[in-house]
Design an enzyme around this catalytic site. Structure first.
Site, PDB file in Angstrom:
ATOM      1  N   HIS A  27       0.841  -1.191   0.000  1.00 15.50           N
ATOM      2  CA  HIS A  27       0.000   0.000   0.000  1.00 15.50           C
ATOM      3  C   HIS A  27       0.882   1.249   0.000  1.00 15.50           C
ATOM      4  CE1 HIS A  27      -3.396  -2.460   1.844  1.00 15.50           C
ATOM      5  NE2 HIS A  27      -2.327  -3.155   2.238  1.00 15.50           N
ATOM      6  N   TYR A  28       0.320   2.374  -0.442  1.00 15.64           N
ATOM      7  CA  TYR A  28       0.936   3.654  -0.088  1.00 15.64           C
ATOM      8  C   TYR A  28       0.055   4.330   0.957  1.00 15.64           C
ATOM      9  CZ  TYR A  28      -2.083   5.648  -3.878  1.00 15.64           C
ATOM     10  OH  TYR A  28      -3.108   6.004  -4.707  1.00 15.64           O
ATOM     11  N   THR A  29       0.681   5.189   1.759  1.00 14.97           N
ATOM     12  CA  THR A  29      -0.035   5.831   2.857  1.00 14.97           C
ATOM     13  C   THR A  29      -0.854   7.028   2.396  1.00 14.97           C
ATOM     14  OG1 THR A  29       1.872   7.226   3.349  1.00 14.97           O
ATOM     15  CG2 THR A  29       1.694   5.127   4.550  1.00 14.97           C
ATOM     16  N   GLU A 101       2.495  -0.947   4.561  1.00 12.93           N
ATOM     17  CA  GLU A 101       2.191   0.436   4.192  1.00 12.93           C
ATOM     18  C   GLU A 101       3.510   1.179   3.943  1.00 12.93           C
ATOM     19  OE1 GLU A 101      -0.571   2.215   3.773  1.00 12.93           O
ATOM     20  OE2 GLU A 101      -2.186   0.942   4.575  1.00 12.93           O
ATOM     21  N   HIS A 148      -2.377  -3.111  -3.417  1.00 16.66           N
ATOM     22  CA  HIS A 148      -3.748  -3.006  -2.934  1.00 16.66           C
ATOM     23  C   HIS A 148      -4.710  -2.861  -4.109  1.00 16.66           C
ATOM     24  CE1 HIS A 148      -6.561  -1.082   0.325  1.00 16.66           C
ATOM     25  NE2 HIS A 148      -6.980  -2.251  -0.090  1.00 16.66           N
ATOM     26  N   ASP A 158      -3.274   2.208  -5.052  1.00 20.30           N
ATOM     27  CA  ASP A 158      -1.932   1.996  -4.499  1.00 20.30           C
ATOM     28  C   ASP A 158      -1.371   0.609  -4.821  1.00 20.30           C
ATOM     29  OD1 ASP A 158      -4.146   1.427  -2.782  1.00 20.30           O
ATOM     30  OD2 ASP A 158      -2.879   1.339  -1.010  1.00 20.30           O
TER      31      ASP A 158
END
Length: 255
Positions: A27-29, A101, A148, A158
């Protein structure tokens, strides 16, 4: 060197209910380290790991000099990171996945996305982390190291098109197509694309959830392109996209 910090345990997690770990989901935040850490530890959502950007201001302001990885949930527990998701005929992916993440300031401004690059040091650390995870769960196949968006293409983007999937593959992690096979299929599909019903089956063979309508088909194509053809991810089906999909199925699905 992998430095694991366990100073910030998440509140929300539970048992895996007998599920074995079979996936890593990235994922990216979409926010800085400080806010991501609060979000992932204070309830509602969580992840097993948080990987900072060493150049991001809130990480430096927190007093960290070296890049470290924050373990928020133990791997033998289920973290709440994937949400409504589906891959290879399975849903409820939180039960069988490790969620990572990655701090990245991606933005969605009313459907107009901006995707910053991932720093080299951050990607280097991610490679070390995933190798460490695979040492404990060697059953995780290349096609099970996912974004994700891959498992929730109808609502997520993401880790985005700037994420270096090819670099991970070159480090021995994750799936990528063979160029010669891609070129062979592309020559064929440059004359005529395969029927969409056949392309739909090919997407499902690789692992993607069936598309229920035209919008879903285009969103899934966009997600696939962000992963495997990031220079153009408009969601339009073309010969190169089909060729990559068929080359992946030939390599990993034996089809």
């Amino acid at each position: 060197m992998l430095v694991i910090d366990t100073s910030f345990p998440a509140r929300d997690f539970n048992d895996r209910d007998g599920e074995s770990v079979r996936q890593v989901i990235l994922h990216y935040t979409a926010g800085p380290f400080a806010s991501a850490l609060r979000t992932l530890t204070q309830g509602g959502v969580s992840a097993h790991y948080l990987l900072p950007d060493p150049n991001e201001s809130s990480y430096r302001a927190a007093g960290y000099e070296e890049l470290r990885v924050f373990r928020l949930v133990d791997e033998d527990k289920r973290a709440w990171h994937a949400g409504v998701s589906d891959w290879d005929g399975r849903n409820n992916l939180n039960s069988g996945s490790v969620g990572i993440e990655i701090v990245n300031l991606a933005r969605d401004n009313n459907g107009v996305f901006s995707f910053p690059a991932y720093p080299q040091a951050q990607v280097d650390m991610l490679i070390v982390l995933i190798r460490d995870i695979l040492a404990r769960y060697p059953q995780i196949a290349p096609t099970e190291i996912l974004g994700h968006a891959d498992v929730a293409y109808w609502r997520k983007s993401d880790p985005g098109p700037r994420f270096p999937w090819r670099r991970l593959h070159d480090a021995g992690l994750g799936a990528w197509f063979d160029e010669a096979t891609r070129a062979m299929y592309q020559r064929r599909f440059s004359v005529r694309l395969p029927p969409e019903v056949e392309v739909e089956r090919a997407f499902q063979r690789y692992g993607y959830k069936p598309a229920q309508n035209r919008q879903a088909f285009e969103l899934r194509t966009r997600t696939f392109q962000m992963h495997f053809r990031p220079q153009d991810y408009r969601g339009l089906l073309d010969a190169q996209t089909c060729a990559i999909l068929y080359a992946l199925n030939e390599k990993y699905r034996g089809i």
